[in-house]
Design an enzyme around this catalytic site. Structure first.
Site, PDB file in Angstrom:
ATOM      1  N   GLY A  22       0.832  -1.188   0.000  1.00 30.06           N
ATOM      2  CA  GLY A  22       0.000   0.000   0.000  1.00 30.06           C
ATOM      3  C   GLY A  22       0.873   1.246   0.000  1.00 30.06           C
ATOM      4  O   GLY A  22       2.041   1.213  -0.383  1.00 30.06           O
ATOM      5  N   TYR A  51      -5.523  -2.436  -2.563  1.00 29.86           N
ATOM      6  CA  TYR A  51      -4.313  -1.854  -3.161  1.00 29.86           C
ATOM      7  C   TYR A  51      -4.275  -1.995  -4.681  1.00 29.86           C
ATOM      8  O   TYR A  51      -3.480  -1.344  -5.353  1.00 29.86           O
ATOM      9  CB  TYR A  51      -3.049  -2.485  -2.573  1.00 29.86           C
ATOM     10  CG  TYR A  51      -2.905  -2.365  -1.077  1.00 29.86           C
ATOM     11  CD1 TYR A  51      -3.627  -1.418  -0.348  1.00 29.86           C
ATOM     12  CD2 TYR A  51      -2.059  -3.216  -0.372  1.00 29.86           C
ATOM     13  CE1 TYR A  51      -3.500  -1.322   1.029  1.00 29.86           C
ATOM     14  CE2 TYR A  51      -1.914  -3.115   1.005  1.00 29.86           C
ATOM     15  CZ  TYR A  51      -2.649  -2.179   1.701  1.00 29.86           C
ATOM     16  OH  TYR A  51      -2.505  -2.095   3.065  1.00 29.86           O
ATOM     17  N   SER A 140      -8.509  -5.888  10.400  1.00 31.47           N
ATOM     18  CA  SER A 140      -7.706  -4.678  10.216  1.00 31.47           C
ATOM     19  C   SER A 140      -8.619  -3.467  10.420  1.00 31.47           C
ATOM     20  O   SER A 140      -9.770  -3.473   9.973  1.00 31.47           O
ATOM     21  CB  SER A 140      -7.095  -4.655   8.810  1.00 31.47           C
ATOM     22  OG  SER A 140      -6.294  -3.512   8.625  1.00 31.47           O
ATOM     23  N   THR A 240       6.947   0.441   4.439  1.00 32.19           N
ATOM     24  CA  THR A 240       7.172   0.342   3.008  1.00 32.19           C
ATOM     25  C   THR A 240       8.083   1.448   2.523  1.00 32.19           C
ATOM     26  O   THR A 240       8.236   2.482   3.177  1.00 32.19           O
ATOM     27  CB  THR A 240       5.837   0.413   2.232  1.00 32.19           C
ATOM     28  OG1 THR A 240       6.056   0.072   0.865  1.00 32.19           O
ATOM     29  CG2 THR A 240       5.234   1.810   2.301  1.00 32.19           C
ATOM     30  N   SER A 241       8.700   1.218   1.396  1.00 30.72           N
ATOM     31  CA  SER A 241       9.487   2.232   0.700  1.00 30.72           C
ATOM     32  C   SER A 241       9.760   1.709  -0.696  1.00 30.72           C
ATOM     33  O   SER A 241       9.918   0.501  -0.903  1.00 30.72           O
ATOM     34  CB  SER A 241      10.823   2.490   1.422  1.00 30.72           C
ATOM     35  OG  SER A 241      11.614   3.397   0.666  1.00 30.72           O
TER      36      SER A 241
END
Length: 290
Positions: A22, A51, A140, A240-241
């Site tokens: 995401g 996503y 979630s 994330t990245s």
């Protein structure tokens, strides 16, 4: 390099850090980022119907060429504007990803289970676990009231609740009540957005504290914040990245055994209490009790 694991309430072991598809990868073709993250050393990839890039996992994993059993795969059911049938959606996602099962399957939001009620949706999740299409099942963005609702009829409690968690929202009363209910049932926290004070809410009171701790330890500020989330929850972080070097730095927050002292944790927590900020799933929390 060894990634520590957490044993969930159903006995399944989950890596304590995951790479998410995401945020920066949202709605985009990201097979090369999946391959990159796996090559860097991540063994948990976090996906979701929402996503809109699950096919990228299949392509990226195929290019990586690893064994299915060596990667922990998470999927989530639920997308705004569509009906959410957990079984039908999982079957489609598995086809897109070119795999036979997921390690963890989540209901993405308590507002995205229609036409099923929360309890009806959870019953389907339990069936999918029993059949082995999902090794573990969870939720979630569930609030205290959502956990209490499915508790009325569940046979199996969720193994995790993946929630936004960082120094600027952990102290909210509704988050604290939620954590208490989760603790009662041994439902693990999966913290997403753990670097929010460094990214989406930069310039707040946590900055100076986290920077000072990072400097004293000779580590990155992001590594300090990831460990704050890990140590205060005892759970899992999802980050994330799209930059390979940043992927490596974030992973090393866990693999290099960076540990904050109780005083350092308290410094960050107290700084966080001076500000409130939430940036994801605000429709869910706006409808929740304060």
């Amino acid at each position: 390099m060894s990634i520590p694991t957490l044993t969930l309430n159903d006995g399944i072991k989950i890596p304590r850090i995951g790479y998410g598809l995401g945020t920066a990868n949202y709605g985009s073709e990201c097979a090369h980022h999946v391959t990159s993250a796996l090559k860097v050393g991540y063994n948990y990839i976090d996906c979701a119907q929402m996503y809109e890039n699950s096919k990228s996992f299949g392509e990226g994993f195929e290019k990586f060429g690893g064994k299915r059993e060596d990667v922990f795969v998470v999927q989530k059911c639920g997308k705004t504007g569509t009906e959410s049938h957990p079984r039908k959606i999982l079957e489609g996602l598995l086809k897109d990803m070119k795999i036979d099962y997921v390690d963890l399957y989540l209901l993405h939001s308590p507002l995205l289970t229609k036409p099923l009620s929360l309890s009806e949706a959870w019953k389907v999740m339990e069936e999918l676990k029993e059949e082995g299409l999902a090794k573990s099942i969870g939720v979630s963005n569930f609030r205290e009231e959502d956990i209490l609702e499915i508790e009325k009829t569940w046979k199996v409690a969720p193994s995790v609740n993946q929630i936004e968690y960082h120094p600027y929202n952990f102290h909210a009363p509704n988050v604290q009540r939620l954590l208490a209910v989760m603790n009662k049932h041994d439902i693990a926290v999966e913290a997403y957005g753990p670097l929010t004070s460094l990214t989406g809410a930069k310039g707040g009171p946590v900055d100076e504290v986290a920077q000072g701790i990072a400097k004293s330890k000779g580590v990155e500020e992001s590594q300090v914040l990831l460990n704050w989330a890990l140590q205060t929850t005892g759970g899992v972080v999802v980050t994330t990245s799209t930059n390979e070097q940043r992927q490596k730095i974030q992973l090393e927050a866990v693999t290099k055994n960076i540990t904050l002292t109780e005083d350092e944790i308290n410094q960050i927590s107290e700084a966080g209490k001076k500000k409130f900020f939430r940036y994801r799933m605000t429709d869910v929390w706006d409808a929740a009790k304060p």
